[in-house]
Design an enzyme around this catalytic site. Sequence first.
Site, PDB file in Angstrom:
ATOM      1  N   SER A  73       0.720  -0.904   0.001  1.00  0.00           N
ATOM      2  CA  SER A  73       0.312   0.133  -0.009  1.00  0.00           C
ATOM      3  C   SER A  73       0.805   1.449   0.196  1.00  0.00           C
ATOM      4  CB  SER A  73      -0.602  -0.369   1.235  1.00  0.00           C
ATOM      5  OG  SER A  73      -1.467   1.074   1.471  1.00  0.00           O
ATOM      6  N   TYR A 165     -11.933  14.096  -0.946  1.00  0.00           N
ATOM      7  CA  TYR A 165     -11.797  13.209  -2.033  1.00  0.00           C
ATOM      8  C   TYR A 165     -10.896  15.101  -2.652  1.00  0.00           C
ATOM      9  CZ  TYR A 165     -11.331  11.477  -7.060  1.00  0.00           C
ATOM     10  OH  TYR A 165     -10.886  10.707  -8.302  1.00  0.00           O
ATOM     11  N   LYS A 169      -6.967  15.547  -3.366  1.00  0.00           N
ATOM     12  CA  LYS A 169      -6.762  16.118  -4.999  1.00  0.00           C
ATOM     13  C   LYS A 169      -6.148  17.326  -5.228  1.00  0.00           C
ATOM     14  CE  LYS A 169      -6.946  12.258  -7.224  1.00  0.00           C
ATOM     15  NZ  LYS A 169      -6.127  10.931  -7.055  1.00  0.00           N
TER      16      LYS A 169
END
Length: 303
Positions: A73, A165, A169
């Site tokens: 990961s 998110y 971003k």
Amino acid sequence: MTIRFDDRVAIVTGSGAGLGRQHALLLGRRGAKVVVNDPGGSVNGIGGEHAVADRVVEEIKAEGGQAVASYASVADMKSAQSIIDTAINAFGRLDILVNNAGILRDKAFNNMDMEDFEAVMQVHLMGSVYCTKAAWPIMREQKYGRVIVTTSGSGTVGNFGQSNYGAAKMALNGFINVMRTEGAKYNIMLNAISPSARTRMTEEILPEWVLEFMRPELVSPAVAWMASEKCTVSGEIISATAGSFSRVKYIQSEGVQFDPEQPVTIEMFEDALDKIMDLSHSQPHAMSLQRLETRLRAMGKLK
Ligand code: NAD
């Protein structure tokens, strides 16, 4: 001239599926040795399956390319370091890092657990930071590196239910803006791709008529160019979808300039609001110091 990646080593995180798989296949086809990194979990980052990365490694090999799998990961530093180690152990160098791995945990902010907020930040933002941190000394030492991060219109434009998110971003854009200045003297260029494509992330959300055109392989040429020796830009965001490519830039209105030697009141701000908000004479957003200097010179405040 054909752009190739012979003797270059690339890591593409999250390349077991979707966009990352296409980036990895294209780089592999053009001669790069590729680390296909993917733990193979669900779209929200739960579970894992080695076969997801293995399949892409086999696809690259079937086309005559070279690739190895990494199932680690990106979301913690030790594990991210192991992805970079995989490249060095398998191929002896690292030239290209495509930070593509991502998960979704969408919910209106009111209903969102902080665990879901943090998980998304951890994969998108910190995952890109950790991988870049581990790659940085190698790229600095060899005075060559290409780093791509994957941003989104969810950050630059906004999208309901994606506060986690969008925040992650958008933070990546800030990250490359700073890192481009630190990488410049070592020929390390960092850019962002802002993609839209048919993948498991979008399949349920977007209408079929548009999905049909949004093949993920149509995004990869921009990523590959930013990963190549031909890349001439750093700190840029390239939007790519369905065969369309464009540059994303922040703009700034002309606004107002009050006399900085006099008081400015709240009411003066309120009265000038239309002019402050008016984008008709906008310019690319620049460092405020440069802007201020120009304005103060125009006002005769600076010699
Ligand atoms: P996808 O789910 O098909 O691919 C994401 C991949 O990342 C998966 O294979 C997943 O297993 C992997 N991944 C998840 N967590 C990981 C971790 N901790 N470490 C390593 N890998 C991990 O979705 P996609 O649409 O191909 O997304 C790729 C990237 O593009 C993501 O960063 C996404 O946010 C971004 N993006 C996609 C779109 C779009 O329209 N599809 C739009 C904007 C941004």
